[in-house]
Design a protein around this motif. Structure first.
Motif, PDB file in Angstrom:
ATOM      1  N   MET A 137       7.912  56.565  51.094  1.00 52.52           N
ATOM      2  CA  MET A 137       9.718  56.034  50.342  1.00 52.52           C
ATOM      3  C   MET A 137      10.149  54.656  50.929  1.00 52.52           C
ATOM      4  O   MET A 137      10.758  54.185  49.959  1.00 52.52           O
ATOM      5  CB  MET A 137      10.524  57.432  51.012  1.00 52.52           C
ATOM      6  N   ILE A 138       9.788  54.343  52.104  1.00 52.22           N
ATOM      7  CA  ILE A 138      10.157  53.161  52.800  1.00 52.22           C
ATOM      8  C   ILE A 138       9.692  51.945  51.799  1.00 52.22           C
ATOM      9  O   ILE A 138      10.193  50.805  51.729  1.00 52.22           O
ATOM     10  CB  ILE A 138       9.971  52.929  54.112  1.00 52.22           C
ATOM     11  N   GLU A 139       8.338  52.067  51.582  1.00 55.74           N
ATOM     12  CA  GLU A 139       7.627  51.098  50.799  1.00 55.74           C
ATOM     13  C   GLU A 139       8.454  51.036  49.434  1.00 55.74           C
ATOM     14  O   GLU A 139       8.491  50.030  48.848  1.00 55.74           O
ATOM     15  CB  GLU A 139       6.138  51.366  50.555  1.00 55.74           C
ATOM     16  N   ALA A 140       8.656  52.239  48.712  1.00 55.78           N
ATOM     17  CA  ALA A 140       9.306  52.252  47.486  1.00 55.78           C
ATOM     18  C   ALA A 140      10.736  51.415  47.369  1.00 55.78           C
ATOM     19  O   ALA A 140      11.220  50.850  46.775  1.00 55.78           O
ATOM     20  CB  ALA A 140       9.467  53.534  47.128  1.00 55.78           C
ATOM     21  N   LEU A 141      11.462  51.717  48.548  1.00 53.17           N
ATOM     22  CA  LEU A 141      12.765  50.956  48.896  1.00 53.17           C
ATOM     23  C   LEU A 141      12.592  49.637  48.855  1.00 53.17           C
ATOM     24  O   LEU A 141      13.389  48.971  48.197  1.00 53.17           O
ATOM     25  CB  LEU A 141      13.279  51.551  50.122  1.00 53.17           C
ATOM     26  N   ILE A 142      11.733  49.179  49.564  1.00 56.79           N
ATOM     27  CA  ILE A 142      11.299  47.824  49.895  1.00 56.79           C
ATOM     28  C   ILE A 142      10.806  47.060  48.431  1.00 56.79           C
ATOM     29  O   ILE A 142      11.387  46.000  47.949  1.00 56.79           O
ATOM     30  CB  ILE A 142      10.194  47.451  50.794  1.00 56.79           C
ATOM     31  N   ASP A 143      10.409  47.904  47.812  1.00 63.55           N
ATOM     32  CA  ASP A 143       9.868  47.228  46.060  1.00 63.55           C
ATOM     33  C   ASP A 143      11.014  47.361  45.404  1.00 63.55           C
ATOM     34  O   ASP A 143      11.063  46.820  43.848  1.00 63.55           O
ATOM     35  CB  ASP A 143       8.705  48.122  45.587  1.00 63.55           C
ATOM     36  N   GLY A 144      12.282  47.989  45.525  1.00 61.86           N
ATOM     37  CA  GLY A 144      13.254  47.856  44.635  1.00 61.86           C
ATOM     38  C   GLY A 144      13.914  49.362  44.158  1.00 61.86           C
ATOM     39  O   GLY A 144      15.044  49.068  43.509  1.00 61.86           O
ATOM     40  N   GLU A 145      13.143  50.199  44.413  1.00 60.26           N
ATOM     41  CA  GLU A 145      13.672  51.579  43.911  1.00 60.26           C
ATOM     42  C   GLU A 145      15.024  52.209  44.702  1.00 60.26           C
ATOM     43  O   GLU A 145      14.644  52.047  45.906  1.00 60.26           O
ATOM     44  CB  GLU A 145      12.453  52.578  43.829  1.00 60.26           C
ATOM     45  N   ARG A 146      15.818  52.625  44.183  1.00 64.24           N
ATOM     46  CA  ARG A 146      17.110  53.003  44.677  1.00 64.24           C
ATOM     47  C   ARG A 146      17.561  54.375  44.424  1.00 64.24           C
ATOM     48  O   ARG A 146      18.343  54.939  44.846  1.00 64.24           O
ATOM     49  CB  ARG A 146      18.158  51.847  44.532  1.00 64.24           C
ATOM     50  N   ARG A 147      16.858  54.858  43.404  1.00 63.01           N
ATOM     51  CA  ARG A 147      17.249  56.116  42.801  1.00 63.01           C
ATOM     52  C   ARG A 147      16.658  57.266  44.086  1.00 63.01           C
ATOM     53  O   ARG A 147      15.670  57.459  43.984  1.00 63.01           O
ATOM     54  CB  ARG A 147      16.820  56.758  41.547  1.00 63.01           C
ATOM     55  N   GLY A 148      17.673  58.246  44.508  1.00 63.17           N
ATOM     56  CA  GLY A 148      17.338  59.113  45.373  1.00 63.17           C
ATOM     57  C   GLY A 148      16.379  60.150  45.139  1.00 63.17           C
ATOM     58  O   GLY A 148      15.469  60.493  45.542  1.00 63.17           O
ATOM     59  N   GLU A 149      16.514  60.480  43.812  1.00 63.10           N
ATOM     60  CA  GLU A 149      15.654  61.610  43.241  1.00 63.10           C
ATOM     61  C   GLU A 149      14.189  61.200  42.925  1.00 63.10           C
ATOM     62  O   GLU A 149      13.235  61.884  43.009  1.00 63.10           O
ATOM     63  CB  GLU A 149      16.256  62.395  41.953  1.00 63.10           C
ATOM     64  N   VAL A 150      13.997  59.860  42.649  1.00 61.48           N
ATOM     65  CA  VAL A 150      12.879  59.175  42.253  1.00 61.48           C
ATOM     66  C   VAL A 150      12.108  59.045  43.441  1.00 61.48           C
ATOM     67  O   VAL A 150      10.876  59.498  43.701  1.00 61.48           O
ATOM     68  CB  VAL A 150      12.876  58.021  41.732  1.00 61.48           C
ATOM     69  N   LEU A 151      12.756  58.692  44.655  1.00 59.24           N
ATOM     70  CA  LEU A 151      12.101  58.442  46.030  1.00 59.24           C
ATOM     71  C   LEU A 151      11.615  59.777  46.568  1.00 59.24           C
ATOM     72  O   LEU A 151      10.866  59.879  47.249  1.00 59.24           O
ATOM     73  CB  LEU A 151      13.244  57.968  47.067  1.00 59.24           C
ATOM     74  N   ALA A 152      12.542  60.939  46.511  1.00 59.05           N
ATOM     75  CA  ALA A 152      12.274  62.307  47.062  1.00 59.05           C
ATOM     76  C   ALA A 152      11.034  62.971  46.365  1.00 59.05           C
ATOM     77  O   ALA A 152      10.418  63.313  47.248  1.00 59.05           O
ATOM     78  CB  ALA A 152      13.598  63.167  46.761  1.00 59.05           C
ATOM     79  N   GLU A 153      10.874  62.212  45.001  1.00 58.56           N
ATOM     80  CA  GLU A 153       9.611  62.697  44.573  1.00 58.56           C
ATOM     81  C   GLU A 153       8.314  62.270  45.222  1.00 58.56           C
ATOM     82  O   GLU A 153       7.148  62.841  44.719  1.00 58.56           O
ATOM     83  CB  GLU A 153       9.475  62.531  43.107  1.00 58.56           C
ATOM     84  N   SER A 157      16.687  63.869  48.382  1.00 55.38           N
ATOM     85  CA  SER A 157      17.474  63.163  47.222  1.00 55.38           C
ATOM     86  C   SER A 157      18.731  62.537  47.717  1.00 55.38           C
ATOM     87  O   SER A 157      19.015  61.400  47.344  1.00 55.38           O
ATOM     88  CB  SER A 157      17.464  64.158  46.174  1.00 55.38           C
ATOM     89  N   MET A 158      19.628  63.437  48.455  1.00 59.99           N
ATOM     90  CA  MET A 158      20.693  63.018  49.214  1.00 59.99           C
ATOM     91  C   MET A 158      20.549  61.983  50.179  1.00 59.99           C
ATOM     92  O   MET A 158      21.359  61.148  50.295  1.00 59.99           O
ATOM     93  CB  MET A 158      21.464  64.259  49.453  1.00 59.99           C
ATOM     94  N   ALA A 159      19.692  62.454  51.006  1.00 59.73           N
ATOM     95  CA  ALA A 159      19.484  61.548  52.208  1.00 59.73           C
ATOM     96  C   ALA A 159      18.825  60.154  51.945  1.00 59.73           C
ATOM     97  O   ALA A 159      19.221  59.132  52.710  1.00 59.73           O
ATOM     98  CB  ALA A 159      18.264  62.172  53.052  1.00 59.73           C
ATOM     99  N   LEU A 160      18.242  59.908  50.560  1.00 61.67           N
ATOM    100  CA  LEU A 160      17.881  58.543  50.134  1.00 61.67           C
ATOM    101  C   LEU A 160      18.831  57.858  49.512  1.00 61.67           C
ATOM    102  O   LEU A 160      18.730  56.606  48.854  1.00 61.67           O
ATOM    103  CB  LEU A 160      16.541  58.958  49.595  1.00 61.67           C
ATOM    104  N   GLU A 161      19.892  58.373  49.088  1.00 60.59           N
ATOM    105  CA  GLU A 161      21.050  57.472  48.616  1.00 60.59           C
ATOM    106  C   GLU A 161      21.796  56.657  49.591  1.00 60.59           C
ATOM    107  O   GLU A 161      22.412  57.476  50.604  1.00 60.59           O
ATOM    108  CB  GLU A 161      21.938  58.561  47.780  1.00 60.59           C
TER     109      GLU A 161
END
Length: 421
Positions: free
Chosen positions: A179-195, A209-213
Motif C-alpha cells: 500500500m505504501i509503495e502504491a501511495l508513493i507511485d501516485g495512487e490515492r484512491r482508498g478503495e484501490v489501495l485497500a485491494e 478503504s477509509m484508513a487510506l483516504e
C-alpha cells in the motif's frame, strides 16, 4: 596495610596520554618508593611502556575501566609484557581521595590499592568472545535503528492522514508495504489501495478503504521512499551479519545448544548471552549470585545501623539485561516453572491490572533465567524443567488448609471440614 605485591604498577588511562605509577621497594618512610611516568597512547609507545615495566620487575598491573580507551592499553600490556596479572577495575571501586585529582595522583592511589591486594579485576572476554560480542552488539543496534526508522515512517503516514496501523497490526507487513509503495507511485484512491491487502488483511478491506483516504502529497512520498530505502538497507545488513555470527559461534556450539534448552532462549539470544559472559562461566563468576550482581539483575545491598534500606540494583551490563528481559517475556508464554514464578510475583505485587507488578515480576524471571544459565553452563547439563506445579508441590497441605480456613473465618464464615469420599 600489608604489602602483597612487591613490584606493581597502576595506569590512569586517558584518550591521548596514560599516567603510570610504579610501586617498588625503596627508602621511603614505609620502605617503599614510587616511580611515575606518562606515555602517549600510540600503540608503539604503549608497547614501550610495557617493556619499561618489565625492566623494573613489575608483576602486577591495574588500570581503571574507561571504555574503549582502556582496551589498547590492556592489549599492549598483555602482548608486550610478561606480567602475572593485568587488572581492569571498576572505576567506582577505586575513587581517589577528593582534592588530589591529577592523572599521576590517580595512578599513585591505584598502585597503593593494588600492592595491598585491594583491587578486583573486571571480566575481560577472550579475543574470540570479544569479536563475537562486537558483531552481535552491532546487529542489535541495527535492529534498533530499523525500529526507529519504522516509527519515523509511521509518523509521516500519520501526518498525511493515512491510518494503516489503526486497522492493521503493523505497517511493516507485506500488505502495508504494498500500500505504501502504491501511495508513493501516485495512487490515492482508498478503495484501490485497500485491494492490495493480502491474506487475513482482506477481511478488513472496508476499514482499510477509509484508513487510506488522506492528504498524501509529494513530499510525503519522498519521505516514505527515503524511509523505505533505509529500512531495506538495514534489513540487508542484518541478513549479512547473521551468517557471520553463526560462523563465530562455531567454537561455542555446544554451550549455545545447551542454552537453547532453556525456555525463552533461542539461538540468537544464546549467542548474545555467550558473547557477554563467555562459555566458561566458572572461570570469571564463582557462583550464580556473582553473575547476577555483575549483570545488575539483583537488588543492591544497603544496610546501616542494623536497618536494611532500599538498595537500587547497580547498572550492571546494559547489553545483557535487555536480552534476558526479552527472553523472560518469551519464557512466561510457555507453561512451566518460569511462568508459575511470574504469576506468583505478579499477584504478590498487585495483580495483572498493575503494569508495575508485571514489570517487577519480569525482572524476577530474568534473574531466574540468569541463574539457570549459570548452572547450565557450569554443569554442562541441559535445563531440567521443574514443572508448573513446582510451588504448589512445596506447600505443606495442613498448613495451607489452616491458612485458608483462617481467611474464610476472617470473612465471617463458619468452616466445617469433611473428608473427601
Amino acid at each position: 596495610m600489608q604489602v602483597l605485591y612487591e613490584r606493581c604498577a597502576a595506569v590512569d588511562v586517558g584518550k591521548d596520554v596514560v599516567a603510570v605509577a610504579v610501586r617498588l621497594p625503596g627508602d621511603g618512610p614505609d620502605g617503599r618508593a614510587t616511580v611515575k611516568r606518562t606515555f602517549k597512547t600510540f600503540y608503539g609507545v604503549l608497547a614501550e611502556a610495557a617493556r619499561w615495566l618489565v625492566s623494573l620487575g613489575v608483576t602486577h598491573v591495574a588500570m581503571e575501566a574507561t571504555g574503549i580507551y582502556s582496551m589498547p592499553v590492556y592489549h599492549a600490556l598483555i602482548e608486550h609484557g610478561s606480567f602475572a596479572q593485568v587488572l581492569v577495575c571498576n572505576a567506582g571501586h577505586v575513587k581517589n581521595v577528593p582534592g588530589r585529582k591529577t592523572d599521576l595522583a590517580d595512578a599513585d592511589w591505584l598502585a597503593h590499592l593494588l600492592e595491598c591486594g585491594l583491587l578486583a579485576g573486571s571480566f575481560i572476554p577472550p579475543a574470540d568472545i570479544k569479536a563475537a560480542r562486537d558483531v552481535i552488539r552491532y546487529r542489535t543496534k541495527i535492529v534498533q535503528s530499523r525500529t526507529s526508522e519504522l516509527q519515523r515512517l509511521g509518523g509521516v503516514l500519520q501526518d498525511a492522514g493515512i491510518k494503516i496501523d489503526s486497522v492493521a497490526s503493523s505497517i511493516a507487513t507485506k500488505s502495508g508495504r504494498a500500500m505504501i509503495e502504491a501511495l508513493i507511485d501516485g495512487e490515492r484512491r482508498g478503495e484501490v489501495l485497500a485491494e492490495l491487502a493480502k491474506g487475513k488483511m482482506r477481511a478488513k478491506i472496508p476499514d482499510l478503504s477509509m484508513a487510506l483516504e488522506g492528504r498524501f502529497g509529494d513530499h510525503h512520498a519522498l519521505m516514505c521512499r527515503l524511509h523505505l530505502d533505509h529500512i531495506d538497507h538495514l534489513e540487508a545488513m542484518t541478513t549479512a551479519l547473521d551468517p557471520q555470527i553463526e560462523a563465530m559461534m562455531t567454537p561455542f556450539r555446544a554451550a549455545r545448544d545447551l542454552l537453547t534448552t532453556v525456555p525463552g532462549i533461542g539461538p540468537l539470544a544464546a549467542a548474545a548471552v555467550i558473547s557477554e559472559i563467555g562459555a566458561d562461566v566458572r572461570e570469571f563468576f564463582p557462583d550464580a549470585a556473582h553473575l547476577a550482581s555483575w549483570a545488575g539483575l539483583c537488588p543492591g545491598n544497603h544496610e546501616s545501623a542494623g536497618k536494611r534500606r532500599s538498595g537500587k540494583p547497580r547498572h550492571g551490563n546494559q547489553h545483557l539485561q535487555p536480552v534476558l528481559v526479552e527472553c523472560a517475556w518469551a519464557a512466561v508464554r510457555h507453561e512451566g516453572y518460569l511462568r508459575s514464578l511470574y504469576h506468583r510475583h505478579v499477584m504478590k505485587w498487585g495483580g495483572y491490572r498493575s503494569p508495575l507488578a508485571k514489570k517487577k515480576a519480569i525482572i524476577v524471571v530474568a534473574h531466574a533465567l540468569l541463574v539457570i544459565i549459570w548452572h547450565v553452563l557450569a554443569t554442562g547439563k541441559p535445563y531440567d524443567e521443574l514443572g508448573p506445579d513446582y510451588f504448589t508441590r512445596r506447600q505443606d497441605p495442613e498448613r495451607e488448609t489452616r491458612r485458608l480456613i483462617a481467611r474464610l473465618e476472617a470473612l465471617g464464615h463458619q468452616v466445617t471440614l469433611q473428608p473427601a469420599a
